[in-house]
Design an enzyme around this catalytic site. Structure first.
Site, short mmCIF file in Angstrom:
data_model
loop_
_atom_site.label_atom_id
_atom_site.label_comp_id
_atom_site.label_asym_id
_atom_site.label_seq_id
_atom_site.Cartn_x
_atom_site.Cartn_y
_atom_site.Cartn_z
N GLU A 27 1.75 0.22 -4.96
CA GLU A 27 1.27 1.51 -5.45
C GLU A 27 2.46 2.46 -5.48
O GLU A 27 2.83 3.01 -4.45
CB GLU A 27 0.21 2.09 -4.52
CG GLU A 27 -1.09 1.31 -4.50
CD GLU A 27 -2.12 2.00 -3.61
OE1 GLU A 27 -3.22 2.31 -4.10
OE2 GLU A 27 -1.84 2.25 -2.42
N ASP B 127 0.84 -1.19 0.00
CA ASP B 127 0.00 0.00 0.00
C ASP B 127 0.89 1.26 0.00
O ASP B 127 1.86 1.33 0.75
CB ASP B 127 -0.88 -0.03 1.25
CG ASP B 127 -1.87 1.11 1.28
OD1 ASP B 127 -2.69 1.18 0.35
OD2 ASP B 127 -1.82 1.93 2.23
#
Ligand code: CA
Length: 642
Positions: free
Chosen positions: A367, A338
């Site tokens: 990400e 994340d």
């Protein structure tokens, strides 16, 4: 904390002197169960005194102390003690007194098990907490390439909380792996459905212990991007969140059942911020775990209030140890990071190395957004898209492709290529080749149409095309899917995308951030599978998955291979390309996308072709032969093979 003290601490932590003196490299932090004793070691370099406190209960509200064991100072700021095995099954915390006299009770950052709400660690013998057959449990994906992965991104609770399927353990780890579940039409749902759909991995929204849900209460909802204990499964997904052993056993049971069904398990990990700054590591070594702005406030690139200082030696070690522990102890097949752009390149490469020591084929992606954060040191490279070249086998989400397909996720009035927005053609071309500017190989690219964040694909199509009919929405969705599954790179799909998942609520509004929106909005609606139009889309995805899996030309691993084998014939409103193997196999795949409102006639390359997919459906082995030319109806795609 006083600002002056904090500033002093920050520069002290960042000093070479501190790192030299306190960089601990041992692999024995946390609780370790041995045959004749149980060992505890905690890194607390700023403490003047540390004690191990043992409790009968894992509940912080039961505050009776059973026993206090003094801990002895050892090398590099660590503290150590050992106790007898009779304490197995009890709970523990560290009582840490800083040199300035302030005393706190903290959970063990390295705890492997915790009691209710993750406040206290549990003393366990890990070898006793395995489901039957765990020793022979195997990762399912070995020997394949990351580009073979078709990943299904799903939240544990969403998957089986729909009451119509009557799961025995709705919303739990055990519900996720419950076989034989059916909707009222008698169709398979749950894990059986995943098997039929043909995906290769599930990617679970965070399942490590998080803080936003009170484990004492039922029917609470959160996605779980708020870590409280990094090395422990979340309690609200267990049938008993009080006994720290149950969540471990039940999560492993789920993993094993998925593996037994040929499905890999990828874990979404959130090392960029914590639930709050009461995080145990921060209590033990105040201020060390986070980044700070010059004005003394916590750096907040994540928007969640506190950025983790991955660049600090002992934070980096903590992250590396944690990922390695999950990989090894839980037999996981992959990790999704994340807000990886908030972590640094060196940490991510260290993680890769540690994971390789367990299994080099474990998949890693994240990400790689470019985000502002206040680093505690200079000269640190961040793990963002532009730095992919410095990262070792860590792929990134391709947001340009996502936005190219359906329009920018944050711009309601922008639509994408599937709505005939021709300005998006270059993003689609780069998606097809898995060659966004930052990537050098398809192994570095995760192509996706939608995920848990932002509007669902089906909703975004409606938002960007006011007044659009249901039928036209479905056409655009099917075209998007056909494009997605004919791109190079890894594939990730949002759970329920194949069932026209919507987060539209009764007042007509679309929820774009459903983190706390509850079951009604977030649950997978399994009854939809029984409706003809939805069943049709499900079959479309299933067919595309089957087609992709049987054609290695859609899953190339090297840029050079793609350049050699994939050629665009049209790169305009209509996109047409041919993938041909110049090697021994004579296979050829012709793909056409038509987002326009008119049918188009396409001249075919020489020879006779089999149509495997068109606007209507997918027949992986081919539905009919054609030669010379084909007509591709409005808003649809076509796949042909020779
Ligand atoms: Ca929790």
């Amino acid at each position: 904390m006083e600002k002056a003290i904090m500033e002093n601490r920050n520069s002290y932590y960042a000093s070479e002197e501190f790192e030299k003196k306190y960089a601990y490299t041992g692999n024995d932090l946390g609780m370790h169960y041995r045959n004749n004793n149980i060992l505890f070691k905690v890194w607390a370099p700023t403490a003047g005194k540390v004690e191990l406190v043992i409790f009968n209960s894992g509940d912080i509200e039961d505050d009776h102390e059973e026993q206090i064991c003094p801990m002895k100072q050892e090398e590099n700021g660590t503290w150590y003690c050992s106790i007898t095995n009779e304490y197995e099954g009890k709970y523990y915390m560290y009582k840490v007194t800083q040199k300035d006299g302030i005393t706190t009770l903290a959970c063990d950052p390295y705890a492997k098990a915790v009691g209710i709400n993750g406040e206290r660690g549990m003393i366990i013998n890990p070898s006793q907490i395995n489901p039957q057959g765990w020793e022979s449990d195997k990762r399912t994906f070995l020997g394949k390439n990351a580009t073979d992965a078709i990943i299904y991104e799903v939240h544990v609770r969403d998957f089986t909380i729909d009451a119509t399927i009557n799961a025995k353990y709705p919303g739990k780890f055990l519900g996720f792996c419950e076989e034989g579940l059916k909707n009222s039409f008698g169709q398979s749902v749950g894990i059986d459905y995943l098997k039929e759909l043909g995906i290769t991995h599930v990617h679970l929204l965070p399942i490590a212990d998080y803080g936003s849900v009170n484990e004492k209460e039922e029917n609470q909802y959160n996605w779980g991007y708020d870590p409280k204990n990094y090395n422990v499964p979340e309690g609200s997904y267990a049938t008993d969140p009080y006994d720290g052993r149950i969540r471990i056993l039940e999560f492993k049971t789920m993993i094993k059942k998925l593996h037994d069904n040929g499905i890999g398990v990828i874990m979404d990990v959130v090392y960029n911020h914590t639930y709050n700054t009461d995080f145990c590591f921060n209590k033990i070594v105040p201020g060390y775990f986070y980044r700070f702005r010059d004005n003394g406030e916590y750096s907040n690139g994540s928007g969640c209030g506190n950025d983790v200082a991955s660049e600090r030696i002992m934070v980096r070690k903590f992250i590396v140890d944690s990922v390695k522990y999950w990989a090894e102890e839980y037999h996981l097949d992959g990790f999704r990071f994340d807000l990886m752009g908030l972590l640094d390149v060196e940490t991510m490469n260290e993680v890769r190395k540690a994971v390789d020591s367990v299994e080099p084929e474990i998949i890693m992606y994240g990400e790689g957004w470019d985000m502002e954060t206040s680093l505690s040191k200079s000269g640190i490279l961040m793990a963002k898209q532009d730095n992919t070249k410095y990262l070792d086998r860590i792929a990134m989400f391709n947001d340009d492709f996502r936005d190219g397909i359906k329009g920018k996720v944050f711009l309601d009035d922008e639509n994408g290529y599937i709505s005939n927005n021709i300005s998006k053609v270059p993003d689609i071309i780069n998606g097809v080749k898995a060659s966004p500017a930052w990537a050098s190989s398809p192994l570095e690219v995760v192509n996706f149409l939608s995920c848990h964040d932002n509007n669902t694909l089906f909703d975004k199509i409606e938002i960007g095309n006011e007044g659009i009919t249901f039928e036209e929405k479905v056409r655009q969705n099917k075209l998007a899917a056909l494009i997605e599954f004919t791109t190079q790179g890894m594939i990730l799909m949002h759970a329920g995308e194949e069932l026209l998942r919507t987060k539209k609520v009764t007042d007509g509004n679309f929820i774009s951030d459903s983190v706390k929106a509850g079951d009604q909005v977030n649950s997978i609606k399994w009854e939809d599978l029984g409706k003809k139009e939805y069943q049709d889309v499900y079959r479309y995805y299933k067919g595309l998955i089957e087609f992709r899996k049987s054609h290695p030309l859609l899953r190339m691993t090297q840029r050079e291979e793609v350049l050699k084998n994939l050629h665009f014939i049209k790169e305009d409103e209509i996109i047409e390309f041919l993938i041909e193997s110049k090697g021994s196999s004579k296979e050829a795949i012709l793909v056409i996308y038509n987002p326009s409102n008119q049918e188009v006639e396409i001249e075919l390359p020489e020879g006779s072709w089999k149509i495997c997919a068109d606007w209507e459906g997918v027949e992986p082995n081919g539905k009919c032969m054609v030669a010379n030319k084909v007509t591709v109806p409005h808003v649809s795609g076509m796949i042909l093979i020779k």
